[in-house]
Design a protein around this motif. Structure first.
Motif, PDB file in Angstrom:
ATOM      1  N   GLY A  88     -35.578  95.348 -81.962  1.00 25.64           N
ATOM      2  CA  GLY A  88     -34.841  95.819 -80.791  1.00 25.64           C
ATOM      3  C   GLY A  88     -35.757  96.502 -79.793  1.00 25.64           C
ATOM      4  N   ALA A  89     -35.529  96.273 -78.518  1.00 23.42           N
ATOM      5  CA  ALA A  89     -36.392  96.827 -77.466  1.00 23.42           C
ATOM      6  C   ALA A  89     -36.153  98.321 -77.248  1.00 23.42           C
ATOM      7  N   GLN A  90     -34.985  98.817 -77.625  1.00 22.56           N
ATOM      8  CA  GLN A  90     -34.645 100.215 -77.381  1.00 22.56           C
ATOM      9  C   GLN A  90     -34.486 100.973 -78.700  1.00 22.56           C
ATOM     10  N   PRO A 115     -28.458  83.429 -83.311  1.00 26.55           N
ATOM     11  CA  PRO A 115     -27.329  83.051 -82.441  1.00 26.55           C
ATOM     12  C   PRO A 115     -26.380  84.217 -82.134  1.00 26.55           C
ATOM     13  N   ILE A 116     -26.246  85.156 -83.031  1.00 27.84           N
ATOM     14  CA  ILE A 116     -25.397  86.326 -82.777  1.00 27.84           C
ATOM     15  C   ILE A 116     -25.989  87.190 -81.679  1.00 27.84           C
ATOM     16  N   LEU A 117     -27.310  87.291 -81.661  1.00 25.65           N
ATOM     17  CA  LEU A 117     -27.999  88.190 -80.744  1.00 25.65           C
ATOM     18  C   LEU A 117     -28.277  87.592 -79.363  1.00 25.65           C
ATOM     19  N   GLU A 118     -28.186  86.266 -79.233  1.00 18.04           N
ATOM     20  CA  GLU A 118     -28.517  85.611 -77.967  1.00 18.04           C
ATOM     21  C   GLU A 118     -27.671  86.156 -76.818  1.00 18.04           C
ATOM     22  N   GLY A 119     -28.341  86.548 -75.756  1.00 18.32           N
ATOM     23  CA  GLY A 119     -27.663  87.073 -74.578  1.00 18.32           C
ATOM     24  C   GLY A 119     -27.250  88.528 -74.698  1.00 18.32           C
ATOM     25  N   LEU A 120     -27.579  89.150 -75.821  1.00 21.78           N
ATOM     26  CA  LEU A 120     -27.196  90.550 -76.041  1.00 21.78           C
ATOM     27  C   LEU A 120     -28.430  91.449 -76.236  1.00 21.78           C
ATOM     28  N   GLU A 121     -29.552  91.034 -75.690  1.00 18.56           N
ATOM     29  CA  GLU A 121     -30.806  91.759 -75.899  1.00 18.56           C
ATOM     30  C   GLU A 121     -30.711  93.235 -75.519  1.00 18.56           C
ATOM     31  N   ASP A 122     -29.906  93.557 -74.511  1.00 19.88           N
ATOM     32  CA  ASP A 122     -29.746  94.948 -74.091  1.00 19.88           C
ATOM     33  C   ASP A 122     -28.898  95.760 -75.065  1.00 19.88           C
ATOM     34  N   ARG A 123     -28.320  95.116 -76.070  1.00 16.81           N
ATOM     35  CA  ARG A 123     -27.464  95.783 -77.060  1.00 16.81           C
ATOM     36  C   ARG A 123     -28.158  95.893 -78.417  1.00 16.81           C
ATOM     37  N   ILE A 124     -29.472  95.584 -78.475  1.00 19.50           N
ATOM     38  CA  ILE A 124     -30.210  95.586 -79.749  1.00 19.50           C
ATOM     39  C   ILE A 124     -31.119  96.811 -79.795  1.00 19.50           C
ATOM     40  N   PHE A 125     -31.012  97.565 -80.886  1.00 19.38           N
ATOM     41  CA  PHE A 125     -31.735  98.833 -81.032  1.00 19.38           C
ATOM     42  C   PHE A 125     -32.531  98.841 -82.334  1.00 19.38           C
TER      43      PHE A 125
END
Length: 156
Positions: A88-90, A115-125
């Protein structure tokens, strides 16, 4: 401040004692535990109940046949989803967790499916680690750490 309605989601967990320990933490904080199948064990296994001790019977447990089934039934708002991955980026310290948050964790050996994470990069910690020798931490430890950080405003 209203009482939180946070939920902890385990996507295809593999190790029963991790799920049992997470269930015990959920009971202690009145959180729902959501399991996304397939599970790597039976919920009847002694090890799940042993890790959750005599609290397992008090776990507010929901199960879904797949991630898509979960999304179809629950329809969680995008901003209430928080995914936890070592990539996660954050930092998990960054967000102000919504009281209706879904705290989502993947299985022990593979993490969350891409596939679950695709398009949700800003929601990954991620949880910060100071030593590069350690790739990841135990799922039950990470989940408990995240839960207490997310619930920090509600705990005294």
């Amino acid at each position: 401040m209203s009482d939180p309605r946070m939920k902890l989601v385990l996507v295809t967990p593999e190790i029963p004692w991790n799920t049992g320990a997470i269930g015990r933490t959920c009971v202690s904080l009145n959180l729902e535990l959501i399991l996304i199948k397939p599970l790597g064990f039976s919920l009847d296994e002694k090890s799940v109940k042993r890790a959750g001790t005599d609290y397992w019977k008090h776990v507010h447990l929901s199960e879904y046949d797949s991630w898509q089934h979960f999304l179809d039934v629950r329809t969680p708002p995008r901003d209430s989803l928080y995914f936890f991955e070592e990539t996660g980026a954050q930092s998990f310290y960054t967000p102000d967790y919504q009281p209706d948050a879904y705290l989502v964790f993947g299985c022990e050996s593979k993490g969350l499916p891409l596939p679950i994470l695709e398009g949700l990069e800003d929601r990954i910690f991620h949880l910060p680690m100071r030593n590069p020798l350690v790739r990841s931490l135990n799922l039950a430890n990470v989940a408990t750490t995240v839960i207490y950080q997310a619930m920090r405003p509600y705990l005294t």
